[in-house]
Design a protein around this motif. Structure first.
Motif, mmCIF file in Angstrom:
data_model
loop_
_atom_site.group_PDB
_atom_site.id
_atom_site.type_symbol
_atom_site.label_atom_id
_atom_site.label_comp_id
_atom_site.label_asym_id
_atom_site.label_seq_id
_atom_site.Cartn_x
_atom_site.Cartn_y
_atom_site.Cartn_z
ATOM 1 N N PHE A 127 1.749 11.031 9.285
ATOM 2 C CA PHE A 127 0.961 9.811 9.096
ATOM 3 C C PHE A 127 1.343 8.751 10.124
ATOM 4 C CE2 PHE A 127 1.113 5.651 6.673
ATOM 5 C CZ PHE A 127 -0.223 5.353 6.833
ATOM 6 N N GLN A 128 0.337 8.181 10.766
ATOM 7 C CA GLN A 128 0.508 7.011 11.632
ATOM 8 C C GLN A 128 -0.563 5.998 11.284
ATOM 9 O OE1 GLN A 128 1.073 9.791 15.435
ATOM 10 N NE2 GLN A 128 1.148 7.630 15.995
ATOM 11 N N ALA A 129 -0.237 4.718 11.400
ATOM 12 C CA ALA A 129 -1.237 3.680 11.115
ATOM 13 C C ALA A 129 -0.779 2.347 11.670
ATOM 14 C CB ALA A 129 -1.482 3.565 9.612
ATOM 15 N N GLN A 130 -1.736 1.502 11.924
ATOM 16 C CA GLN A 130 -1.461 0.105 12.236
ATOM 17 C C GLN A 130 -2.618 -0.741 11.743
ATOM 18 O OE1 GLN A 130 -1.397 -2.176 16.243
ATOM 19 N NE2 GLN A 130 0.751 -1.573 15.931
ATOM 20 N N VAL A 131 -2.285 -1.940 11.234
ATOM 21 C CA VAL A 131 -3.290 -2.913 10.799
ATOM 22 C C VAL A 131 -2.942 -4.260 11.422
ATOM 23 C CG1 VAL A 131 -4.402 -4.067 8.855
ATOM 24 C CG2 VAL A 131 -3.611 -1.703 8.605
ATOM 25 N N VAL A 132 -3.930 -4.928 11.972
ATOM 26 C CA VAL A 132 -3.740 -6.215 12.643
ATOM 27 C C VAL A 132 -4.702 -7.241 12.053
ATOM 28 C CG1 VAL A 132 -4.086 -7.412 14.855
ATOM 29 C CG2 VAL A 132 -2.897 -5.211 14.802
ATOM 30 N N ASN A 133 -4.218 -8.456 11.848
ATOM 31 C CA ASN A 133 -5.094 -9.574 11.510
ATOM 32 C C ASN A 133 -5.859 -9.917 12.786
ATOM 33 O OD1 ASN A 133 -6.162 -12.225 11.269
ATOM 34 N ND2 ASN A 133 -4.722 -12.697 9.631
ATOM 35 N N ALA A 134 -7.144 -9.656 12.800
ATOM 36 C CA ALA A 134 -7.928 -9.798 14.030
ATOM 37 C C ALA A 134 -8.124 -11.256 14.427
ATOM 38 C CB ALA A 134 -9.286 -9.124 13.866
ATOM 39 N N SER A 135 -7.898 -12.188 13.514
ATOM 40 C CA SER A 135 -8.035 -13.604 13.843
ATOM 41 C C SER A 135 -6.788 -14.154 14.519
ATOM 42 C CB SER A 135 -8.323 -14.415 12.576
ATOM 43 O OG SER A 135 -9.572 -14.069 12.031
ATOM 44 N N THR A 136 -5.615 -13.671 14.113
ATOM 45 C CA THR A 136 -4.356 -14.201 14.632
ATOM 46 C C THR A 136 -3.645 -13.249 15.580
ATOM 47 O OG1 THR A 136 -3.027 -13.291 12.819
ATOM 48 C CG2 THR A 136 -4.052 -15.446 12.465
ATOM 49 N N GLY A 137 -3.991 -11.963 15.553
ATOM 50 C CA GLY A 137 -3.303 -10.967 16.359
ATOM 51 C C GLY A 137 -2.007 -10.470 15.751
ATOM 52 N N VAL B 255 0.844 -1.197 0.000
ATOM 53 C CA VAL B 255 0.000 0.000 0.000
ATOM 54 C C VAL B 255 0.880 1.248 0.000
ATOM 55 C CG1 VAL B 255 -1.950 -1.139 1.138
ATOM 56 C CG2 VAL B 255 -0.176 -0.029 2.525
ATOM 57 N N ALA B 256 2.093 1.106 -0.476
ATOM 58 C CA ALA B 256 3.045 2.218 -0.445
ATOM 59 C C ALA B 256 2.512 3.444 -1.169
ATOM 60 C CB ALA B 256 4.374 1.776 -1.051
ATOM 61 N N GLY B 257 1.779 3.235 -2.257
ATOM 62 C CA GLY B 257 1.250 4.362 -3.013
ATOM 63 C C GLY B 257 0.283 5.208 -2.222
ATOM 64 N N PRO B 258 -0.850 4.657 -1.788
ATOM 65 C CA PRO B 258 -1.809 5.471 -1.019
ATOM 66 C C PRO B 258 -1.261 5.925 0.327
ATOM 67 C CG PRO B 258 -2.526 3.184 -1.121
ATOM 68 C CD PRO B 258 -1.409 3.324 -2.105
ATOM 69 N N ALA B 259 -0.309 5.183 0.912
ATOM 70 C CA ALA B 259 0.250 5.579 2.200
ATOM 71 C C ALA B 259 1.176 6.779 2.074
ATOM 72 C CB ALA B 259 1.003 4.415 2.831
ATOM 73 N N LEU C 5 -6.614 4.738 1.414
ATOM 74 C CA LEU C 5 -5.706 3.810 2.090
ATOM 75 C C LEU C 5 -6.484 2.668 2.737
ATOM 76 C CD1 LEU C 5 -2.905 2.999 3.037
ATOM 77 C CD2 LEU C 5 -3.159 4.609 4.961
ATOM 78 N N THR C 6 -7.610 2.979 3.331
ATOM 79 C CA THR C 6 -8.441 1.939 3.943
ATOM 80 C C THR C 6 -8.913 0.940 2.885
ATOM 81 O OG1 THR C 6 -9.203 3.536 5.596
ATOM 82 C CG2 THR C 6 -10.489 1.516 5.358
ATOM 83 N N ALA C 7 -9.312 1.437 1.723
ATOM 84 C CA ALA C 7 -9.733 0.547 0.641
ATOM 85 C C ALA C 7 -8.564 -0.319 0.171
ATOM 86 C CB ALA C 7 -10.294 1.360 -0.515
ATOM 87 N N ALA C 8 -7.346 0.224 0.189
ATOM 88 C CA ALA C 8 -6.170 -0.573 -0.169
ATOM 89 C C ALA C 8 -5.917 -1.672 0.860
ATOM 90 C CB ALA C 8 -4.951 0.336 -0.297
ATOM 91 N N PHE C 9 -6.113 -1.378 2.130
ATOM 92 C CA PHE C 9 -6.031 -2.427 3.160
ATOM 93 C C PHE C 9 -7.064 -3.518 2.870
ATOM 94 C CE2 PHE C 9 -4.510 0.928 6.459
ATOM 95 C CZ PHE C 9 -3.193 0.754 6.061
ATOM 96 N N TRP C 10 -8.248 -3.097 2.475
ATOM 97 C CA TRP C 10 -9.316 -4.056 2.139
ATOM 98 C C TRP C 10 -8.886 -4.949 0.973
ATOM 99 C CZ3 TRP C 10 -12.250 -4.423 -2.425
ATOM 100 C CH2 TRP C 10 -13.342 -5.298 -2.368
#
Length: 462
Positions: free
Chosen positions: A81-91, A69-73, A448-453
């Motif tokens: 800019f600050q962000a974090q994304v976590v796999n909610a199933s595995t942590g 997601v380097a482009g939109p980020a 950016l959120t859509a790119a995470f999606w």
């Protein structure tokens, strides 16, 4: 030759067997044997074996994730800019940019206020507004209990707060109780005293910009008010006044009829209750504050939570009150800085990593968190994520997949919540765009959120 060899082998076997038998004889048997028959020998030294440490098994190779997601980020509209994304199933943390740094959250702070209220108060708790007898003949006291939704609109006529209690119902109860008492039946109510002492300290948080009052986003925070002190009770955004307690008192006097005077004061201890109305339960209030980011309900919930947590009744009590409520969820609250309940103050500070952890619990509806989940705006569908400037254009591909709380103050835009990614992976995320930001930061956050999606569990941290 064959016969001789066999004989030798046989003799060796018999000799070995005999030695083995002697070697395995019991200690008692050795003691009974004549001394001359005991054969001694020099024991064979035990060889020294060098024990070497066995290296730990090498860890398995980490999954190579390739969705960047380097482009939109790198969009300049995100500023600091600050962000974090976590796999909610595995942590597992899939993406991190300053996720451990506590920063201002804007209205995303309402998630923490709501979670604390659900912990301390519980989803069924209701705030009350009471009327009791005063100390003077013909006097009643209107006592605020922190319900900012109490409405001056006629019963059956909904204000901006659906399901709110109404002053005319409270006035009806008071007149009925007044007339039912032989000591006051047939006499007029001549004075209304307003008691807002349930809250203490400043009514306006010092770091708030005063324009928020006149622009219609925030009232002065008092324990007694009507319709969030809006000039227009039917509009979510409406200018607020300089005397919310007085506005409530005069509205109640009008509902009683007869033209009583209105003065401020406190209720006498142990006074008889003449009437009482209740707010919607906290579960409903949480959803009402989250869906459209209502500052007034958030501040009311924060203050009552602090009071019920035993922290105090002023703005300065919110740090202890909110963190005390959040401690029930088992997350580290040491980095949290709580200045208000709504997020309007730039003095609030929360790490993105705290939000991603809390949202795992929200997604799973742990403890009493289900109203929080149910109140989150949904991209392209409900609340503040359904507005025309959110998840529009190419970002609309994530419509319906993002359940998140929006945030906006003069120097920051934020978004945090849950993404149900295209590959089926549930993600929790937090994005902060801070600094000299403009309104277009919202579109950069959505992209950016859509790119995470798009990436889901294949999201690369590069």
């Amino acid at each position: 030759m064959l016969i001789a060899s066999a004989a030798v082998a046989y003799a060796l076997v018999l000799g070995g067997a005999g030695w083995a038998g002697a070697a395995t004889a019991s200690t008692a048997e050795l003691k009974r044997a004549p001394a001359a028959s005991v054969v001694t020998s020099t024991p064979t030294p035990t060889p020294t074996v060098e024990v070497r440490a066995v290296p730990a098994a090498a860890p398995g190779p980490s999954r190579l994730r390739t969705c960047s997601v380097a482009g939109p980020a790198s969009d300049g509209r995100l500023q600091q800019f600050q962000a974090q994304v976590v796999n909610a199933s595995t942590g597992e943390v899939l993406y991190d940019r300053g996720g451990g740094t506590a920063s201002r959250t804007a209205s995303v702070l309402k998630v923490l206020t709501s979670a604390a209220a659900l912990s301390v108060l519980g989803p069924d708790y209701r705030m009350s507004t009471r009327v009791v007898r005063g100390t003077e003949p013909g006097q009643v006291v209107l006592v605020g209990g922190g319900d900012v939704t109490l409405s001056r609109t006629p019963s059956g006529d909904e204000s901006t707060y659906s399901g709110a209690p109404h002053l005319d119902e409270l006035a009806r109860q008071v007149r009925a109780a007044w007339d039912a008492d032989p000591a006051t039946a047939g006499t007029p109510i001549t004075s209304v005293v307003t008691d807002a002492s349930y809250f203490s300290g400043d009514a306006w948080e010092p770091s708030w910009n005063r324009k928020e009052l006149y622009d219609g986003y925030m009232p002065q925070i008092t324990a007694l008010m009507v319709d969030g002190d809006r000039e227009n009770p039917y509009r979510s955004t409406s200018p607020r006044g300089e005397d919310p307690v007085g506005r409530a008192g005069w509205a109640f006097a009008d509902a009683l009829g007869g033209g009583p005077s209105v003065v401020s004061g406190t209720a006498p201890a142990g006074a008889a209750v003449l009437g009482q109305v209740y707010s919607q339960p906290v579960s409903t209030l949480v959803q009402q504050t989250l869906i459209v980011s209502d500052n007034t309900i958030a501040e009311g919930l924060a203050r009552v939570t602090a009071i019920e947590a035993g922290a105090g009744s002023s703005f300065s009590s919110l740090q202890q009150g909110i963190t005390s409520g959040l401690s029930a969820y088992g997350l580290d609250t040491s980095q949290l800085r709580i200045a208000d309940g709504s997020g309007l103050s730039g003095n609030n500070a929360v790490p993105p990593s705290y939000l991603t952890s809390l949202f795992v619990k929200v997604m799973n509806k742990e403890a009493n968190l289900w109203p929080l989940y149910d109140g989150l705006p949904i991209s392209g569908q409900t609340g503040s994520l359904s507005y025309s400037d959110r998840f529009s254009g190419d970002s609309s591909r994530a419509d319906g997949a993002v359940h998140a709380k929006t945030g906006w103050i003069d120097d920051g835009y934020t978004l945090s919540g849950i993404i149900y990614a295209a590959d089926g992976t549930p993600l929790t995320f937090a994005i902060y765009a801070l600094g000299d930001v403009s309104d277009s930061a919202k579109q950069a956050i959505d992209a950016l959120t859509a790119a995470f999606w798009d990436c889901g569990n294949n999201l690369s941290n590069l």
